[in-house]
Design a protein around this motif. Structure first.
Motif, mmCIF file in Angstrom:
data_model
loop_
_atom_site.group_PDB
_atom_site.id
_atom_site.type_symbol
_atom_site.label_atom_id
_atom_site.label_comp_id
_atom_site.label_asym_id
_atom_site.label_seq_id
_atom_site.Cartn_x
_atom_site.Cartn_y
_atom_site.Cartn_z
ATOM 1 N N LEU A 1 -25.743 43.814 53.443
ATOM 2 C CA LEU A 1 -26.397 45.081 54.345
ATOM 3 C C LEU A 1 -27.274 45.872 53.016
ATOM 4 O O LEU A 1 -27.843 46.774 53.840
ATOM 5 N N ALA A 2 -27.275 45.709 51.953
ATOM 6 C CA ALA A 2 -28.040 46.247 50.957
ATOM 7 C C ALA A 2 -29.346 45.776 51.276
ATOM 8 O O ALA A 2 -30.438 46.402 50.648
ATOM 9 N N ASP A 3 -29.695 44.687 51.706
ATOM 10 C CA ASP A 3 -30.902 43.810 51.791
ATOM 11 C C ASP A 3 -31.752 44.636 52.967
ATOM 12 O O ASP A 3 -31.133 44.929 53.918
ATOM 13 N N ALA A 4 -33.110 45.311 52.404
ATOM 14 C CA ALA A 4 -33.621 45.863 53.500
ATOM 15 C C ALA A 4 -33.886 45.249 55.034
ATOM 16 O O ALA A 4 -34.049 45.903 55.852
ATOM 17 N N GLY A 5 -33.978 43.818 54.948
ATOM 18 C CA GLY A 5 -34.180 43.339 56.233
ATOM 19 C C GLY A 5 -33.049 42.952 57.023
ATOM 20 O O GLY A 5 -33.170 42.363 57.997
#
Length: 275
Positions: free
Chosen positions: A23-27
């Motif tokens: 969830l830390a991934d911007a996508g």
């Protein structure tokens, strides 16, 4: 979610770390991940054989992960699949605890989505309000907790009562609790969600029952006093009950502070009875 055994606690901790990374991934869309994880929970609840296969300790982690990929590749988003890889790749104490852990991950993803949109305060408040509505209407809790009741009928009941009145995350979480009540009572599941939402902001929940509505100033003063008592930030959820006669009752965890007129009268009667 019930108490997890040691292996399951470790597995859930590792899966939570993976969820955080995903969830830390911007996508990554946290709401989509949460919805998809909960859809897998529903599937595993229905399919006992599949539930056992995904948690089979006699199979290698690689084999369990490959099974999950065969089943869901192309049907779920890659972020959700990565979380499922972590769930299937770790050892759980039982098939049921794997499903309970997966449900917890779905809840966390949805609450993360509420945080990202700035709606976590509203979701927490709405969950509390829904829990109070259910608590005040035993016939409603009975209908929602009925093991024999059709799932679609219970879902429609929830939507009829709360749709368009609450955040979409709140509605999704409430529906999931209703689907998995399994005799434990919807109220228990809702209270657990309120606590989980509060914990997202590293706060505890104080359930306050007051004889009359609190002003903003009174609520702020009470919150500050509880913060001092417990040494951490406390979320207030206030319900009005005129039968208290005056004052208020505060419950934080297992601790109860009864400052109501009814409570003081009861204490006086106890003292007189012992005299």
């Amino acid at each position: 979610m019930g108490t997890l055994h040691a292996a399951s606690r470790e597995a859930l901790g590792l899966a939570e770390e993976r969820l955080g990374e995903v969830l830390a991934d911007a996508g990554a869309d946290a709401a989509t991940v949460g919805d998809e994880l909960l859809s897998v929970v529903d599937l595993l609840d229905r399919e006992i054989g599949l539930r056992r296969a995904v948690s089979d300790a006699s199979a290698t982690p690689e084999a369990r992960t490959a099974l999950v990929r065969r089943l869901f590749d192309g049907k779920l988003s890659e972020p959700a699949l990565k979380v499922l890889d972590a769930v299937a790749g770790n050892r759980w104490s039982s098939p049921r605890q794997l499903v309970d852990g997966l449900e917890s991950l779905g809840h966390s993803a949805l609450l993360t989505a509420a945080e990202k949109t700035g709606n976590i305060d509203a979701v927490e408040t709405q969950l509390f309000q829904v829990s109070r509505v259910v608590a005040r209407h035993p016939e409603l809790e009975t209908a929602l907790s009925d093991l024999a009741g059709p799932t679609d009928a219970k879902r429609n009941l929830v939507r009829g009562l709360f749709a368009d009145k609450v955040d979409v995350v709140t509605e999704t979480l409430v529906e999931q609790v209703v689907r998995r009540a399994k005799g434990r009572g919807v109220g228990v599941g809702l209270d657990a969600l309120v606590k989980l939402a509060a914990d997202r902001r590293q706060r505890s929940v104080a359930y306050v029952t007051s004889a009359s509505a609190l002003t903003d100033e009174q609520a702020a003063q009470l919150g500050a006093k509880l913060n001092d008592i417990y040494g951490r930030s406390i979320a207030l959820h206030v319900e009005v009950d005129p039968s208290l006669g005056g004052g208020l009752v505060v419950r934080v965890g297992d601790e109860v502070i009864d400052g109501s007129a009814a409570g003081r009268l009861a204490a006086l009667r106890r003292r007189l009875a012992r005299a």
